[in-house]
Design a protein around this motif. Structure first.
Motif, PDB file in Angstrom:
ATOM      1  N   LEU A 188       0.827  -1.205   0.000  1.00  0.00           N
ATOM      2  CA  LEU A 188       0.000   0.000   0.000  1.00  0.00           C
ATOM      3  C   LEU A 188       0.863   1.257   0.000  1.00  0.00           C
ATOM      4  CD1 LEU A 188      -2.695   1.514   0.289  1.00  0.00           C
ATOM      5  CD2 LEU A 188      -2.500   1.212   2.762  1.00  0.00           C
ATOM      6  N   VAL A 189       1.889   1.299   0.832  1.00  0.00           N
ATOM      7  CA  VAL A 189       2.765   2.468   0.908  1.00  0.00           C
ATOM      8  C   VAL A 189       3.430   2.722  -0.440  1.00  0.00           C
ATOM      9  CG1 VAL A 189       4.897   3.355   1.918  1.00  0.00           C
ATOM     10  CG2 VAL A 189       3.164   2.333   3.397  1.00  0.00           C
ATOM     11  N   VAL A 190       3.934   1.669  -1.067  1.00  0.00           N
ATOM     12  CA  VAL A 190       4.587   1.820  -2.370  1.00  0.00           C
ATOM     13  C   VAL A 190       3.590   2.305  -3.420  1.00  0.00           C
ATOM     14  CG1 VAL A 190       5.760   0.581  -4.229  1.00  0.00           C
ATOM     15  CG2 VAL A 190       6.361   0.109  -1.857  1.00  0.00           C
ATOM     16  N   ALA A 191       2.369   1.783  -3.376  1.00  0.00           N
ATOM     17  CA  ALA A 191       1.355   2.186  -4.342  1.00  0.00           C
ATOM     18  C   ALA A 191       0.969   3.651  -4.173  1.00  0.00           C
ATOM     19  CB  ALA A 191       0.125   1.300  -4.209  1.00  0.00           C
ATOM     20  N   LEU A 192       0.901   4.125  -2.928  1.00  0.00           N
ATOM     21  CA  LEU A 192       0.498   5.502  -2.666  1.00  0.00           C
ATOM     22  C   LEU A 192       1.612   6.507  -2.924  1.00  0.00           C
ATOM     23  CD1 LEU A 192      -1.533   5.075   0.671  1.00  0.00           C
ATOM     24  CD2 LEU A 192      -2.465   5.536  -1.607  1.00  0.00           C
ATOM     25  N   GLY A 253       0.404  16.727   0.627  1.00  0.00           N
ATOM     26  CA  GLY A 253       0.305  17.352  -0.688  1.00  0.00           C
ATOM     27  C   GLY A 253      -0.013  16.369  -1.789  1.00  0.00           C
ATOM     28  N   LEU A 254      -0.583  15.203  -1.418  1.00  0.00           N
ATOM     29  CA  LEU A 254      -0.950  14.180  -2.389  1.00  0.00           C
ATOM     30  C   LEU A 254      -2.460  14.120  -2.541  1.00  0.00           C
ATOM     31  CD1 LEU A 254       1.527  11.404  -1.193  1.00  0.00           C
ATOM     32  CD2 LEU A 254       1.779  12.893  -3.195  1.00  0.00           C
ATOM     33  N   ASP A 255      -2.899  13.503  -3.610  1.00  0.00           N
ATOM     34  CA  ASP A 255      -4.323  13.413  -3.909  1.00  0.00           C
ATOM     35  C   ASP A 255      -4.980  12.338  -3.042  1.00  0.00           C
ATOM     36  OD1 ASP A 255      -6.834  13.349  -4.948  1.00  0.00           O
ATOM     37  OD2 ASP A 255      -6.229  12.944  -7.015  1.00  0.00           O
ATOM     38  N   PRO A 256      -5.922  12.711  -2.158  1.00  0.00           N
ATOM     39  CA  PRO A 256      -6.584  11.706  -1.320  1.00  0.00           C
ATOM     40  C   PRO A 256      -7.384  10.687  -2.115  1.00  0.00           C
ATOM     41  CG  PRO A 256      -7.664  13.839  -1.112  1.00  0.00           C
ATOM     42  CD  PRO A 256      -6.392  14.075  -1.871  1.00  0.00           C
ATOM     43  N   ALA A 257      -7.675  11.000  -3.373  1.00  0.00           N
ATOM     44  CA  ALA A 257      -8.397  10.057  -4.222  1.00  0.00           C
ATOM     45  C   ALA A 257      -7.548   8.836  -4.573  1.00  0.00           C
ATOM     46  CB  ALA A 257      -8.856  10.754  -5.505  1.00  0.00           C
ATOM     47  N   LEU A 258      -6.253   8.907  -4.254  1.00  0.00           N
ATOM     48  CA  LEU A 258      -5.385   7.750  -4.489  1.00  0.00           C
ATOM     49  C   LEU A 258      -5.761   6.567  -3.597  1.00  0.00           C
ATOM     50  CD1 LEU A 258      -1.896   9.544  -4.617  1.00  0.00           C
ATOM     51  CD2 LEU A 258      -3.093   8.476  -6.549  1.00  0.00           C
ATOM     52  N   TYR A 259      -6.490   6.850  -2.509  1.00  0.00           N
ATOM     53  CA  TYR A 259      -6.783   5.819  -1.496  1.00  0.00           C
ATOM     54  C   TYR A 259      -8.275   5.582  -1.405  1.00  0.00           C
ATOM     55  CZ  TYR A 259      -6.885   3.572   3.126  1.00  0.00           C
ATOM     56  OH  TYR A 259      -7.087   2.703   4.172  1.00  0.00           O
ATOM     57  N   ASP A 260      -8.682   4.338  -1.420  1.00  0.00           N
ATOM     58  CA  ASP A 260     -10.078   3.947  -1.282  1.00  0.00           C
ATOM     59  C   ASP A 260     -10.319   3.491   0.158  1.00  0.00           C
ATOM     60  OD1 ASP A 260     -12.521   2.409  -1.240  1.00  0.00           O
ATOM     61  OD2 ASP A 260     -12.436   2.348  -3.427  1.00  0.00           O
ATOM     62  N   GLU A 261     -10.997   4.325   0.950  1.00  0.00           N
ATOM     63  CA  GLU A 261     -11.211   4.015   2.363  1.00  0.00           C
ATOM     64  C   GLU A 261     -12.077   2.781   2.567  1.00  0.00           C
ATOM     65  OE1 GLU A 261     -12.775   7.469   4.291  1.00  0.00           O
ATOM     66  OE2 GLU A 261     -10.783   8.310   4.640  1.00  0.00           O
ATOM     67  N   SER A 262     -12.986   2.509   1.646  1.00  0.00           N
ATOM     68  CA  SER A 262     -13.894   1.373   1.814  1.00  0.00           C
ATOM     69  C   SER A 262     -13.179   0.032   1.720  1.00  0.00           C
ATOM     70  CB  SER A 262     -15.009   1.425   0.759  1.00  0.00           C
ATOM     71  OG  SER A 262     -14.473   1.286  -0.557  1.00  0.00           O
ATOM     72  N   GLY A 264      -9.516  -0.035   1.909  1.00  0.00           N
ATOM     73  CA  GLY A 264      -8.199   0.069   2.524  1.00  0.00           C
ATOM     74  C   GLY A 264      -7.083  -0.150   1.524  1.00  0.00           C
ATOM     75  N   LYS A 265      -7.371   0.071   0.231  1.00  0.00           N
ATOM     76  CA  LYS A 265      -6.383  -0.152  -0.812  1.00  0.00           C
ATOM     77  C   LYS A 265      -6.154   1.118  -1.623  1.00  0.00           C
ATOM     78  CE  LYS A 265      -7.687  -5.015  -1.427  1.00  0.00           C
ATOM     79  NZ  LYS A 265      -8.120  -6.043  -2.397  1.00  0.00           N
ATOM     80  N   ALA A 266      -5.001   1.146  -2.276  1.00  0.00           N
ATOM     81  CA  ALA A 266      -4.740   2.236  -3.215  1.00  0.00           C
ATOM     82  C   ALA A 266      -5.568   1.996  -4.466  1.00  0.00           C
ATOM     83  CB  ALA A 266      -3.254   2.290  -3.563  1.00  0.00           C
ATOM     84  N   VAL A 267      -6.001   3.074  -5.102  1.00  0.00           N
ATOM     85  CA  VAL A 267      -6.817   2.956  -6.308  1.00  0.00           C
ATOM     86  C   VAL A 267      -6.074   2.169  -7.385  1.00  0.00           C
ATOM     87  CG1 VAL A 267      -7.900   4.248  -8.177  1.00  0.00           C
ATOM     88  CG2 VAL A 267      -8.139   5.033  -5.814  1.00  0.00           C
ATOM     89  N   SER A 268      -4.777   2.377  -7.496  1.00  0.00           N
ATOM     90  CA  SER A 268      -3.986   1.659  -8.505  1.00  0.00           C
ATOM     91  C   SER A 268      -4.011   0.155  -8.258  1.00  0.00           C
ATOM     92  CB  SER A 268      -2.542   2.153  -8.506  1.00  0.00           C
ATOM     93  OG  SER A 268      -1.937   1.925  -7.241  1.00  0.00           O
ATOM     94  N   GLN A 269      -4.126  -0.238  -6.999  1.00  0.00           N
ATOM     95  CA  GLN A 269      -4.180  -1.655  -6.669  1.00  0.00           C
ATOM     96  C   GLN A 269      -5.529  -2.263  -7.046  1.00  0.00           C
ATOM     97  OE1 GLN A 269      -3.014  -0.810  -2.558  1.00  0.00           O
ATOM     98  NE2 GLN A 269      -1.478  -2.393  -2.803  1.00  0.00           N
TER      99      GLN A 269
END
Length: 292
Positions: A188-192, A253-262, A264-269
């Protein structure tokens, strides 16, 4: 995207020891790709965890010896030495509770895998099991004893039950660390962030996405923020990634849309789940425990 905050604290690199690593060993989970990386503890972390466990077993064995002493000697005396009995209860708590705390620290450094469910449960709840074995026989025998009056049983019982409660509190693990959670967390960290880099302080219990986040700025015990890999953060005793991922993405300073709270994954994942370490499953990256 907003501009990242500024940190007034000094950022220092984590100790440059051979860090923990991830391998491409396949994981048998239903929602993760077969090539998802598997986290492994570093030799240094394993050695430290082994030392913690050796100390813990020493403390636990001594506590069980206290239980036997109380059961087969103290409570068989006529009359029972009341103050010796109280002292044994206190001594048992003084042995079990630090042992439970060290055992949890060892599990953070070198967690079990969720694949073996029995081993995973026992390793993470062993403190509660030992606490029960150490205290329950003494409490039962105390109330069954005919050489103590009701007042003595009430006082001694209250102390024993309080100590038992404290030992259970420190022995039960509600958000158990695991190899799988650490693997997903690192992915997750690498993806974000595009790299395996996180931040923490010596006094904190979790790690964060950048040095500028508010939780790190509010940490008053130190003026230093440590930067290192996810594995180095775990080696430093940090149990998990912060729960405040969306907020911290904004503060970094990053886009919060990168992370899907529902999820717990990065959008790219979610969109490209088979691209290796960067896009590995991150179902273990969500957390329930409180922040530092």
């Amino acid at each position: 995207m907003s501009e990242p905050r500024k940190t007034k604290k000094k950022v220092v690199a984590a100790p440059s020891t051979p860090s923990s690593k991830t391998t491409s060993t396949a994981r048998n989970t239903s929602d993760a790709p077969s090539n998802a990386p598997v986290w492994q503890a570093s030799p240094e972390a394993k050695a430290k965890a082994k030392n913690f466990r050796l100390i813990t077993w020493t403390l636990w064995i001594l506590a069980l010896c206290v239980t036997l002493f109380v059961a087969f000697w103290v409570l068989r005396q006529e009359p029972v030495n009341f103050w010796l009995l109280i002292g044994m209860f206190v001594l048992s708590g003084a042995l079990v509770i630090p042992g439970n705390i060290l055992w949890k620290k060892a599990n953070i450094l070198d967690p079990a895998s969720e694949k073996d469910k029995v081993k995973f449960f026992v390793q993470n709840q062993l403190g509660a099991i030992v606490s029960s074995i150490a205290f329950i026989p003494m409490i039962v025998l105390l109330f069954m004893n005919k050489n103590l009056d009701a007042k003595q049983k009430g006082i001694a019982g209250a102390i024993a039950i309080a100590l038992f409660g404290g030992s259970l509190f420190t022995g039960v693990t509600t958000d158990a660390p695991s190899v799988e959670k650490y693997s997903d967390e690192q992915a997750l960290v690498v993806a974000l962030l595009g790299k395996d880099e996180v931040f923490w302080t010596a006094g904190g219990s979790v790690f964060h996405l950048c040095a500028e986040v508010s939780d790190l700025q509010q940490e008053s015990k130190t003026n230093e923020i440590v930067v290192g890999t996810v594995s180095q953060a775990h080696d430093a005793g940090k149990s998990r990634l912060t729960k405040k991922v969306t907020m911290e993405l904004k503060q970094c300073g990053l886009d919060p849309a990168l992370y899907d709270e529902s999820t717990g994954k990065a959008v790219s994942q979610l969109t490209t789940p088979t691209e290796g370490a960067t896009d590995g499953a991150t179902d273990g990256a969500t957390e329930e425990s409180t922040e530092e």
